[in-house]
Design an enzyme around this catalytic site. Sequence first.
Site, short mmCIF file in Angstrom:
data_model
loop_
_atom_site.label_atom_id
_atom_site.label_comp_id
_atom_site.label_asym_id
_atom_site.label_seq_id
_atom_site.Cartn_x
_atom_site.Cartn_y
_atom_site.Cartn_z
N LYS A 1 0.95 -1.55 13.49
CA LYS A 1 2.13 -1.05 12.68
C LYS A 1 2.58 0.18 12.66
CE LYS A 1 1.17 -0.95 7.86
NZ LYS A 1 1.18 -1.35 6.63
N ASN B 1 8.37 2.36 4.18
CA ASN B 1 7.77 3.08 2.80
C ASN B 1 9.04 3.81 2.07
OD1 ASN B 1 5.02 4.12 4.61
ND2 ASN B 1 4.78 3.10 2.75
N ASP C 1 7.06 0.19 9.30
CA ASP C 1 6.83 0.23 7.84
C ASP C 1 7.71 1.56 7.43
OD1 ASP C 1 5.96 0.72 5.35
OD2 ASP C 1 3.95 0.91 5.51
N ASP D 1 6.98 -4.59 0.28
CA ASP D 1 5.81 -3.93 0.13
C ASP D 1 5.58 -3.26 -1.27
OD1 ASP D 1 3.22 -2.48 0.04
OD2 ASP D 1 3.73 -1.51 2.14
N ASN E 1 -4.07 -5.63 11.62
CA ASN E 1 -3.25 -4.66 12.47
C ASN E 1 -3.88 -3.29 12.38
OD1 ASN E 1 -1.68 -5.07 9.62
ND2 ASN E 1 -1.44 -3.11 10.38
N ALA E 2 -3.55 -2.59 13.68
CA ALA E 2 -3.85 -1.29 13.73
C ALA E 2 -2.81 -0.52 13.09
CB ALA E 2 -3.91 -0.91 15.19
N GLU F 1 8.37 -3.23 6.89
CA GLU F 1 8.13 -3.43 5.49
C GLU F 1 9.01 -2.43 4.76
OE1 GLU F 1 4.00 -2.26 5.01
OE2 GLU F 1 3.23 -3.93 6.76
N LYS G 1 4.07 3.55 11.30
CA LYS G 1 4.65 4.18 10.23
C LYS G 1 5.97 4.88 10.71
CE LYS G 1 1.69 3.37 6.85
NZ LYS G 1 1.97 2.93 5.41
N LYS H 1 -0.77 -5.89 -2.14
CA LYS H 1 -1.93 -5.14 -2.04
C LYS H 1 -2.78 -5.23 -3.41
CE LYS H 1 -0.12 -1.02 0.50
NZ LYS H 1 1.13 -1.50 1.05
#
Length: 368
Positions: free
Chosen positions: A161, A193, A191, A242, A134-135, A217, A163, A266
């Site tokens: 994706k 975060n 995402d 995540d 994914n970019a 995420e 942010k 990860k």
Amino acid sequence: MAITKMRWYPYSVPFRHPFTTAHGTLTMREGAIVEVFVEGNGSGIGEIAPMPEFGGETLDAALTILPSIAAHLSGRTLIEALNYVSIQQEAGELPAGVACGLEIALLDALGKQEGCSISTLLATNAAKTVVAANAVIGAQPVEAAARQAREAVAAGFRCLKLKIGHGLYEEIERVAAVRKAVGPEIHLRLDGNEGWSFEQARTILAACEPFAIQYVEQPLRVYDLSGMYRLRQEVSIPIAADEAVYNLESARRVLDWQAADVLIVKPQLVGGLRVGQRIVYEAAKYDVPCVVTSMIETGVGLLGALHLAAALPYITLECGFATLPLLADNLICEPCSLQHGILVVPQQPGLGVTLDRTALAKYRRTIQ
């Protein structure tokens, strides 16, 4: 073949442009390349690249334990060294990034010794030769996000994706603009975060339900597994864990709580490729898919994660491997073949790449 010595080379590579997430804005990626030498002039390379924003581990703290680890590994075979790293990591004696970097270096050396790639070493069946990626689009103004999304699709990416920042209605506006810019067929991920409260997450995700979001995420804080479970019941957009997946036990907790529809793995965060492999197999028992993702490492760490994804038949979704262009240099000699959103997995022994020592010297970081 026994290990004769270890060397490590701290680096500080700038981002091409500041990269913004809910954790803050990044301008520099710091880490260390670790090299393990074996008898007969062989060696393997790995990467230690923690992020304090993910788990609190710092590079300086990681580097302080390497002299002791080097002494313990000296004279051991590669298999013995891999077992030692696993035992120390499971006992909590090795930070995740250190365990990951050492393991990649040892597997690189072992693959060269055995004449096969790391993905072949890890695979139970035939490893994949390509992995879709994914970019990534940073948390930035609406027009810039939409423009980057169009550029990524024009380059061949079929999954993006986005942010997300700390706002509310402006975040919904950005998601709507990106979906409009790329059309209905492109996979779109969000995402968070850890950036939202429960109410923010519910409001934003409910508003984004018409935009065909593949998943979001980590919308809530790492420790809020009950909130993640509740959010799954109240919105139709799938929830991915995540930052909440930081070792094998944490992954098991997420699965037991039914707190996520997808796990993000990860290797730098969970403690290595083989721990990542165990997490993916554990998740498969719950029919929970996984996505393997980089932590914006240089080429050494990213290629290690790519070999993990290639080794696992359960990895079928696009992975987070299109991050090398974010950095000014990837510290490897070979070009990383990313065409139309597809990464080619090196088939040469070990990692299949060589360290660019000239670039490493240019971006060498002085140890504090």
